[in-house]
Scaffold this active site. Structure first.
Site, PDB file in Angstrom:
ATOM      1  N   SER A 133      47.475  46.381  42.041  1.00  0.00           N
ATOM      2  CA  SER A 133      47.886  45.428  41.007  1.00  0.00           C
ATOM      3  C   SER A 133      49.380  45.618  40.769  1.00  0.00           C
ATOM      4  O   SER A 133      49.917  46.705  41.058  1.00  0.00           O
ATOM      5  CB  SER A 133      47.126  45.727  39.710  1.00  0.00           C
ATOM      6  OG  SER A 133      47.683  45.019  38.638  1.00  0.00           O
ATOM      7  N   TYR A 147      43.629  51.835  33.387  1.00  0.00           N
ATOM      8  CA  TYR A 147      43.697  50.825  34.445  1.00  0.00           C
ATOM      9  C   TYR A 147      45.037  50.919  35.188  1.00  0.00           C
ATOM     10  O   TYR A 147      45.078  50.975  36.416  1.00  0.00           O
ATOM     11  CB  TYR A 147      43.511  49.428  33.846  1.00  0.00           C
ATOM     12  CG  TYR A 147      43.615  48.334  34.893  1.00  0.00           C
ATOM     13  CD1 TYR A 147      42.597  48.154  35.828  1.00  0.00           C
ATOM     14  CD2 TYR A 147      44.733  47.507  34.973  1.00  0.00           C
ATOM     15  CE1 TYR A 147      42.688  47.172  36.811  1.00  0.00           C
ATOM     16  CE2 TYR A 147      44.836  46.525  35.945  1.00  0.00           C
ATOM     17  CZ  TYR A 147      43.809  46.356  36.853  1.00  0.00           C
ATOM     18  OH  TYR A 147      43.905  45.402  37.828  1.00  0.00           O
TER      19      TYR A 147
HETATM   20  N1  LIG Z   1      42.601  39.146  37.982  1.00  0.00           N
HETATM   21  C1  LIG Z   1      43.760  39.741  37.894  1.00  0.00           C
HETATM   22  O1  LIG Z   1      44.637  39.328  37.118  1.00  0.00           O
HETATM   23  C2  LIG Z   1      44.068  40.935  38.755  1.00  0.00           C
HETATM   24  C3  LIG Z   1      45.421  41.313  38.879  1.00  0.00           C
HETATM   25  C4  LIG Z   1      45.725  42.407  39.668  1.00  0.00           C
HETATM   26  C5  LIG Z   1      44.723  43.099  40.317  1.00  0.00           C
HETATM   27  N2  LIG Z   1      43.420  42.732  40.168  1.00  0.00           N
HETATM   28  C6  LIG Z   1      42.398  43.519  40.877  1.00  0.00           C
HETATM   29  O2  LIG Z   1      41.709  42.655  41.764  1.00  0.00           O
HETATM   30  C7  LIG Z   1      40.423  43.206  42.044  1.00  0.00           C
HETATM   31  C8  LIG Z   1      39.391  42.099  41.908  1.00  0.00           C
HETATM   32  O3  LIG Z   1      39.336  41.696  40.542  1.00  0.00           O
HETATM   33  P1  LIG Z   1      39.185  40.173  40.095  1.00  0.00           P
HETATM   34  O4  LIG Z   1      40.383  39.817  39.332  1.00  0.00           O
HETATM   35  O5  LIG Z   1      38.776  39.343  41.238  1.00  0.00           O
HETATM   36  O6  LIG Z   1      38.015  40.329  39.014  1.00  0.00           O
HETATM   37  P2  LIG Z   1      36.478  39.872  39.019  1.00  0.00           P
HETATM   38  O7  LIG Z   1      36.397  38.403  39.172  1.00  0.00           O
HETATM   39  O8  LIG Z   1      35.905  40.497  37.798  1.00  0.00           O
HETATM   40  O9  LIG Z   1      35.882  40.571  40.322  1.00  0.00           O
HETATM   41  C9  LIG Z   1      35.649  41.959  40.381  1.00  0.00           C
HETATM   42  C10 LIG Z   1      34.773  42.251  41.580  1.00  0.00           C
HETATM   43  O10 LIG Z   1      34.578  43.675  41.662  1.00  0.00           O
HETATM   44  C11 LIG Z   1      33.183  43.934  41.813  1.00  0.00           C
HETATM   45  N3  LIG Z   1      32.832  45.230  41.255  1.00  0.00           N
HETATM   46  C12 LIG Z   1      33.180  45.738  40.050  1.00  0.00           C
HETATM   47  N4  LIG Z   1      32.613  46.950  39.882  1.00  0.00           N
HETATM   48  C13 LIG Z   1      31.902  47.211  41.024  1.00  0.00           C
HETATM   49  C14 LIG Z   1      31.077  48.288  41.448  1.00  0.00           C
HETATM   50  N5  LIG Z   1      30.873  49.371  40.686  1.00  0.00           N
HETATM   51  N6  LIG Z   1      30.509  48.217  42.670  1.00  0.00           N
HETATM   52  C15 LIG Z   1      30.695  47.123  43.449  1.00  0.00           C
HETATM   53  N7  LIG Z   1      31.440  46.079  43.107  1.00  0.00           N
HETATM   54  C16 LIG Z   1      32.030  46.113  41.894  1.00  0.00           C
HETATM   55  C17 LIG Z   1      32.504  42.786  41.059  1.00  0.00           C
HETATM   56  O11 LIG Z   1      31.189  42.576  41.556  1.00  0.00           O
HETATM   57  P3  LIG Z   1      29.814  42.906  40.794  1.00  0.00           P
HETATM   58  O12 LIG Z   1      30.078  42.803  39.315  1.00  0.00           O
HETATM   59  O13 LIG Z   1      28.881  41.864  41.317  1.00  0.00           O
HETATM   60  O14 LIG Z   1      29.469  44.279  41.246  1.00  0.00           O
HETATM   61  C18 LIG Z   1      33.399  41.610  41.470  1.00  0.00           C
HETATM   62  O15 LIG Z   1      33.010  41.124  42.731  1.00  0.00           O
HETATM   63  C19 LIG Z   1      40.239  44.350  41.061  1.00  0.00           C
HETATM   64  O16 LIG Z   1      40.490  45.564  41.733  1.00  0.00           O
HETATM   65  C20 LIG Z   1      41.309  44.102  40.009  1.00  0.00           C
HETATM   66  O17 LIG Z   1      41.720  45.280  39.388  1.00  0.00           O
HETATM   67  C21 LIG Z   1      43.081  41.653  39.404  1.00  0.00           C
END
Ligand SMILES: NC(=O)c1ccc[n+]([C@@H]2O[C@H](COP(=O)([O-])OP(=O)(O)OC[C@H]3O[C@@H](n4cnc5c(N)ncnc54)[C@H](OP(=O)(O)O)[C@@H]3O)[C@@H](O)[C@H]2O)c1
Length: 254
Positions: A133, A147
């Site tokens: 991130s 985080y």
């Molecule tokens: N959105 C943002 O602004 C942003 C910015 C920078 C970085 N990120 C990073 O991008 C990545 C994806 O996040 P996102 O924004 O796409 O959020 P999201 O829509 O909430 O997706 C998160 C994903 O992670 C999976 N996950 C969470 N805990 C898990 C576990 N214990 N085992 C297996 N799968 C798990 C969830 O699947 P299940 O719940 O089905 O397990 C879901 O598929 C994360 O690492 C986040 O920190 C996000």
């Protein structure tokens, strides 16, 4: 045999869009997360060659099982996308939830990177993308302290491993995706809202895959954020943390 990509966090947001992007580029996808219905829905969309593995990567044994289940499937791309955040003051947030975050955002990424990079190094080919991130480039983030620290670990580990591979003349490529706000389920899970405009998960995934195959080590989607990331490196650490805290504190106001 088709090239295969393993994507954790494929049930939602950035991971789901990266799976779609890789499929469009001819990859067979192995989708991993905890919500099986979501994974099956995506697998139906991507075609019958797609595999679903339900897995909770916050559990070490699930990470090892995931590797064992796919190690003979010609995996050439690993996307460590599973992760989540938590908003709140460090002295008030729940310890158990933070430990789960450390297991998901750090330990799982560490285990899977280690297991796959060894295989890839032996074959002298393969790509690993760890979703960190922009938070990981900011020297600390008040009100989302665990985080930010977890993402700094991912960004730093990835940069160092990438450098070791480069110095060894390896053709294995390891990179960290460092997006700013992306429109996904992230906020809902973290209990906050973004103070600035988010990019779409689709745009983020396109930039991510282009950056990875283009050989970048740190991928920052969006020009404005790239500029902010460069600017932040010139700032004294104390000032940067204070400014990040100001932006972060607004995330709990909506
Ligand atoms: N959105 C943002 O602004 C942003 C910015 C920078 C970085 N990120 C990073 O991008 C990545 C994806 O996040 P996102 O924004 O796409 O959020 P999201 O829509 O909430 O997706 C998160 C994903 O992670 C999976 N996950 C969470 N805990 C898990 C576990 N214990 N085992 C297996 N799968 C798990 C969830 O699947 P299940 O719940 O089905 O397990 C879901 O598929 C994360 O690492 C986040 O920190 C996000």
């Amino acid at each position: 045999m088709a090239r295969t990509a393993l994507i954790t966090g494929a049930s939602s947001g950035i991971g789901r869009e990266i799976a779609r992007e890789l499929y469009a580029r001819g990859f067979r996808c192995i989708l991993c997360a905890r919500r099986e219905d979501r994974l099956r829905e995506l697998a139906d969309e991507l075609g019958e060659n797609t595999r679903v593995i339900v897995c909770d990567v916050s559990k070490k044994e699930d990470c090892y099982r995931l590797y064992d289940e796919v190690k003979d499937e010609n995996v050439g791309v690993l996307i460590n996308g599973a992760g989540f955040g938590l908003f709140g003051k460090f002295c008030e947030t729940e310890l158990e939830r933070e430990l789960e975050m450390i297991d998901t955002n750090i330990t799982a990424v560490h285990i899977l990177t280690k297991l796959f990079v060894k295989d890839f190094a032996q074959k002298d080919r393969g790509y690993i993308m760890n979703i960190a991130s922009s938070a990981g480039l900011m020297s600390g983030g008040p009100y989302m302290s665990t985080y930010y620290a977890s993402k700094a670990y991912v960004a730093d580990l990835t940069s160092a491993v990438a450098r070791e591979l480069q110095e060894a003349g390896s053709r294995v490529h390891v990179c960290a995706l460092c997006p700013g706000p992306v429109d996904t389920e992230f906020n809902q899970v973290a209990g906050c809202s973004f103070g600035v405009k988010a990019i779409s998960a689709e745009q983020c995934a396109k930039d991510a895959i282009k950056g990875m195959f283009g050989g970048k080590t740190i991928i920052v989607p969006s020009a404005a954020l790239k500029l902010a990331a460069v600017g932040s490196r010139l700032m004294p650490r104390k000032l940067l943390v204070a400014m990040t805290g100001k932006v972060q504190s607004k995330k709990g106001e909506a």
